[in-house]
Design a protein around this motif. Sequence first.
Motif, PDB file in Angstrom:
ATOM      1  N   ARG A   1     -69.944 -15.488  77.536  1.00 43.09           N
ATOM      2  CA  ARG A   1     -69.186 -14.155  77.798  1.00 43.09           C
ATOM      3  C   ARG A   1     -67.957 -14.050  76.893  1.00 43.09           C
ATOM      4  O   ARG A   1     -67.089 -14.931  77.080  1.00 43.09           O
ATOM      5  N   GLU A   2     -67.893 -12.938  75.958  1.00 42.16           N
ATOM      6  CA  GLU A   2     -66.549 -13.499  74.962  1.00 42.16           C
ATOM      7  C   GLU A   2     -65.881 -11.989  75.016  1.00 42.16           C
ATOM      8  O   GLU A   2     -66.464 -10.806  75.157  1.00 42.16           O
ATOM      9  N   LYS A   3     -64.530 -12.025  74.837  1.00 44.87           N
ATOM     10  CA  LYS A   3     -63.815 -10.861  74.491  1.00 44.87           C
ATOM     11  C   LYS A   3     -63.311 -10.796  73.119  1.00 44.87           C
ATOM     12  O   LYS A   3     -63.297  -9.939  72.437  1.00 44.87           O
ATOM     13  N   VAL A   4     -63.106 -11.947  72.646  1.00 46.28           N
ATOM     14  CA  VAL A   4     -62.900 -12.323  71.177  1.00 46.28           C
ATOM     15  C   VAL A   4     -63.898 -13.409  70.551  1.00 46.28           C
ATOM     16  O   VAL A   4     -63.710 -14.396  71.303  1.00 46.28           O
ATOM     17  N   PHE A   5     -64.555 -13.140  69.398  1.00 45.13           N
ATOM     18  CA  PHE A   5     -65.443 -14.182  68.925  1.00 45.13           C
ATOM     19  C   PHE A   5     -65.586 -14.341  67.540  1.00 45.13           C
ATOM     20  O   PHE A   5     -65.047 -13.233  66.903  1.00 45.13           O
ATOM     21  N   SER A   6     -66.191 -15.293  67.070  1.00 40.57           N
ATOM     22  CA  SER A   6     -66.630 -15.155  65.700  1.00 40.57           C
ATOM     23  C   SER A   6     -68.245 -14.829  65.608  1.00 40.57           C
ATOM     24  O   SER A   6     -68.731 -14.994  66.508  1.00 40.57           O
TER      25      SER A   6
ATOM     26  N   SER B   1     -62.996 -21.182  70.113  1.00 40.88           N
ATOM     27  CA  SER B   1     -63.569 -20.401  70.878  1.00 40.88           C
ATOM     28  C   SER B   1     -62.419 -20.103  71.852  1.00 40.88           C
ATOM     29  O   SER B   1     -62.093 -19.108  72.493  1.00 40.88           O
ATOM     30  N   THR B   2     -61.928 -21.323  72.471  1.00 41.51           N
ATOM     31  CA  THR B   2     -60.724 -21.293  73.434  1.00 41.51           C
ATOM     32  C   THR B   2     -59.462 -20.413  73.001  1.00 41.51           C
ATOM     33  O   THR B   2     -59.104 -19.815  73.715  1.00 41.51           O
ATOM     34  N   TYR B   3     -59.399 -20.806  71.750  1.00 39.12           N
ATOM     35  CA  TYR B   3     -58.160 -20.212  71.348  1.00 39.12           C
ATOM     36  C   TYR B   3     -58.208 -18.638  70.881  1.00 39.12           C
ATOM     37  O   TYR B   3     -57.078 -18.047  71.307  1.00 39.12           O
ATOM     38  N   LEU B   4     -59.276 -18.063  70.520  1.00 43.39           N
ATOM     39  CA  LEU B   4     -59.554 -16.885  70.489  1.00 43.39           C
ATOM     40  C   LEU B   4     -59.447 -16.028  71.921  1.00 43.39           C
ATOM     41  O   LEU B   4     -58.898 -14.941  71.952  1.00 43.39           O
ATOM     42  N   GLN B   5     -60.076 -16.649  72.718  1.00 44.07           N
ATOM     43  CA  GLN B   5     -60.137 -16.089  74.323  1.00 44.07           C
ATOM     44  C   GLN B   5     -58.839 -16.062  74.866  1.00 44.07           C
ATOM     45  O   GLN B   5     -58.133 -15.415  75.831  1.00 44.07           O
ATOM     46  N   SER B   6     -57.824 -16.944  74.384  1.00 42.97           N
ATOM     47  CA  SER B   6     -56.403 -17.224  74.949  1.00 42.97           C
ATOM     48  C   SER B   6     -55.370 -16.647  74.340  1.00 42.97           C
ATOM     49  O   SER B   6     -54.729 -15.755  74.465  1.00 42.97           O
ATOM     50  N   THR B   7     -54.784 -17.792  73.365  1.00 43.58           N
ATOM     51  CA  THR B   7     -53.878 -17.627  72.568  1.00 43.58           C
ATOM     52  C   THR B   7     -53.847 -16.202  71.581  1.00 43.58           C
ATOM     53  O   THR B   7     -52.940 -15.467  71.605  1.00 43.58           O
ATOM     54  N   PHE B   8     -54.889 -15.971  71.047  1.00 44.08           N
ATOM     55  CA  PHE B   8     -55.039 -14.973  70.085  1.00 44.08           C
ATOM     56  C   PHE B   8     -55.102 -13.712  70.902  1.00 44.08           C
ATOM     57  O   PHE B   8     -54.384 -12.747  70.612  1.00 44.08           O
ATOM     58  N   PHE B   9     -55.987 -13.628  71.993  1.00 40.97           N
ATOM     59  CA  PHE B   9     -56.135 -12.331  72.806  1.00 40.97           C
ATOM     60  C   PHE B   9     -54.889 -12.188  73.363  1.00 40.97           C
ATOM     61  O   PHE B   9     -54.478 -11.030  73.415  1.00 40.97           O
TER      62      PHE B   9
END
Length: 294
Positions: A197-202, A156-164
């Motif tokens: 609250r999510e911007k990018v998620f699974s 979750s942290t990765y998707l919200q930060s590095t990936f985003f």
Amino acid sequence: GAYVSDASAGPEPAEADLAQLTYAYRAIPYGTGEVDGAGACTEDMYIPYDAANPFGLADIKEAANDIASRGYDSGYWWLYKHLMYEDERNKTNARVKVGAAYHDVQILGLRQDKLSTPTDGRTYAGLTFGWRDIYEIKQLHTSSDTSGGWAAASLSTYLQSTFFSALGSGLRDASTGIVEVEKRQQPYNSHVLQQTREKVFSPSMFEVYGLPFSNFNADEKGPDCFQYQSFALFEGQDGYNDLAIKQSNGVNTHWWVRSARVNGEGKFGTVHTDGTRSANWANATGGVVPCFAL
């Protein structure tokens, strides 16, 4: 799965109303996506509905805002629902740039995800997208500790930060691209759904299968949970969904959902290689299917 999660929107008009469909198509202009000298689109995100006039990010965002505001009354509703259906049948795709590379994504749903903060009178995102296949293989968490659920997962942290951060600037800007949405998912050892609250998620297990399962996502039910319309196109599933099968390098691969297994310490839900529901240790590796809403 219902076509919208807002019960006040009323029933969807009959698709057999060809006059309305025809009018809706005539009302949609050609796309304005930027194309280079070789005829390739250079947008952060685009839909090659018309190769010479692709829908660029501004076109897609305009449609998303109109769908969010007007629901079934939006002419874009019919167009994007058609694109979602055609995507499943013919494997046409939207495309998103991550770093320097483009990736295929699909429309998951229209007006299903609730905004974390209402904007300009809109309470829902207009369009939700997800990767057509596996983006990469990662652990969901660095350990098998699931006490914090999805909110504490390293994925979750990765998707919200590095990936985003690797997405184009237009997509990262909420006014032109991705919006933050409310998500709810099964935590471990609790019958109260976790809210994030999510911007990018699974996706959650319910968003894929449309059902709660007693030993998996038992509490994912009620008005705060929904199945994405794209996954609901496969009818009759009960722990199996043919449309949830994803590949990595051409091979069917199991992938993570964000639902912890309610009575399975250390495990999170997965979609197995054959489309069945399953689970795996959180520190094992599995496919990542990023999703986001506009």
